[in-house]
Enzyme design. Sequence first.
Site, PDB file in Angstrom:
ATOM      1  N   SER A  61       0.823  -1.218   0.000  1.00 41.69           N
ATOM      2  CA  SER A  61       0.000   0.000   0.000  1.00 41.69           C
ATOM      3  C   SER A  61       0.857   1.268   0.000  1.00 41.69           C
ATOM      4  CB  SER A  61      -0.910   0.009   1.231  1.00 41.69           C
ATOM      5  OG  SER A  61      -1.706  -1.147   1.253  1.00 41.69           O
TER       6      SER A  61
HETATM    7  N1  SAM Z   1      -0.495  -5.025   4.111  1.00 36.29           N
HETATM    8  C1  SAM Z   1       0.215  -5.311   2.897  1.00 36.29           C
HETATM    9  C2  SAM Z   1       1.593  -4.740   2.873  1.00 36.29           C
HETATM   10  O1  SAM Z   1       2.010  -4.085   3.827  1.00 36.29           O
HETATM   11  O2  SAM Z   1       2.287  -4.996   1.881  1.00 36.29           O
HETATM   12  C3  SAM Z   1      -0.541  -4.916   1.649  1.00 36.29           C
HETATM   13  C4  SAM Z   1      -1.653  -5.823   1.417  1.00 36.29           C
HETATM   14  S1  SAM Z   1      -2.261  -5.958  -0.215  1.00 36.29           S
HETATM   15  C5  SAM Z   1      -2.939  -4.379  -0.520  1.00 36.29           C
HETATM   16  C6  SAM Z   1      -3.661  -7.011   0.164  1.00 36.29           C
HETATM   17  C7  SAM Z   1      -3.261  -8.431   0.501  1.00 36.29           C
HETATM   18  O3  SAM Z   1      -4.419  -9.103   1.014  1.00 36.29           O
HETATM   19  C8  SAM Z   1      -2.786  -9.240  -0.688  1.00 36.29           C
HETATM   20  O4  SAM Z   1      -1.516  -9.745  -0.461  1.00 36.29           O
HETATM   21  C9  SAM Z   1      -3.826 -10.364  -0.797  1.00 36.29           C
HETATM   22  O5  SAM Z   1      -3.310 -11.598  -1.252  1.00 36.29           O
HETATM   23  C10 SAM Z   1      -4.317 -10.447   0.627  1.00 36.29           C
HETATM   24  N2  SAM Z   1      -5.633 -11.064   0.812  1.00 36.29           N
HETATM   25  C11 SAM Z   1      -6.751 -10.947   0.062  1.00 36.29           C
HETATM   26  N3  SAM Z   1      -7.751 -11.673   0.588  1.00 36.29           N
HETATM   27  C12 SAM Z   1      -7.255 -12.260   1.715  1.00 36.29           C
HETATM   28  C13 SAM Z   1      -7.802 -13.125   2.711  1.00 36.29           C
HETATM   29  N4  SAM Z   1      -9.063 -13.548   2.684  1.00 36.29           N
HETATM   30  N5  SAM Z   1      -7.004 -13.529   3.718  1.00 36.29           N
HETATM   31  C14 SAM Z   1      -5.710 -13.116   3.777  1.00 36.29           C
HETATM   32  N6  SAM Z   1      -5.138 -12.319   2.873  1.00 36.29           N
HETATM   33  C15 SAM Z   1      -5.903 -11.882   1.858  1.00 36.29           C
END
Ligand code: SAM
Length: 217
Positions: A61
Amino acid sequence: MNFDISRKRMVESQIIARGIKDRRLIEAMLKVPRHIFVEEAMATQAYNDNPLPIGEKQTISQPYMVALMTELLELKGTEKVLEIGTGSGYQAAILASLADRVYTIERIRSLVLRARKALDILGLFNVNIKIADGTVGWKEDAPFDAIIVTAGSPDIPLELIDQLAVGGRMVIPVGGQIEQTLLRITKEKDGAIVREELTGCRFVKLIGKYGWEGENL
Ligand code: SAM
């Protein structure tokens, strides 16, 4: 490229200038080397004012969004925090610098392996990572004083509200598949749920039982 200078500039122009005030958070963002959470070829862009791809069609992000969401959790240092969407591990590193213990869930295995490596390099051993569907939370270790969801959800997963401690705060982007509203949910001492709408935002999809449909992994 001098990453220390880039990081200081990022904090001054993107974080402090936009109104983030929490001193501990500002210190953490000055300290945590964001460039080790992205692929080497992207390292010089790590302090730019935007999200970046981290592979698997996912993103790290924008620094300001990390700061805003973290400030809303009002961490003092004693908390147990749950993050849904580990991604690169950068947000988890910031949380780990500000709270007692972090539990973070990611559904994509390759991202978990890279995030773990980066967190270990920094000696942030107070982070537990699990490969799972985060929309159902982390029941065995609930309740959590703070919950942060870093992917866009169609609704607030009720299991996460159940796993929020009394007096706890959750931040979560809720809305459509492209655009969402950032919400803060507070569970008051009497158990009442208070919902605040903060700003518009754009996150990748939260995929899972209480999120959007997506490919099975
Ligand atoms: N917090 C992260 C960082 O600091 O890099 C950025 C996160 S990214 C915007 C969103 C993440 O949520 C992705 O890696 C995606 O695979 C994960 N995601 C989506 N659905 C999910 C779920 N149900 N459980 C866990 N992770 C999930």
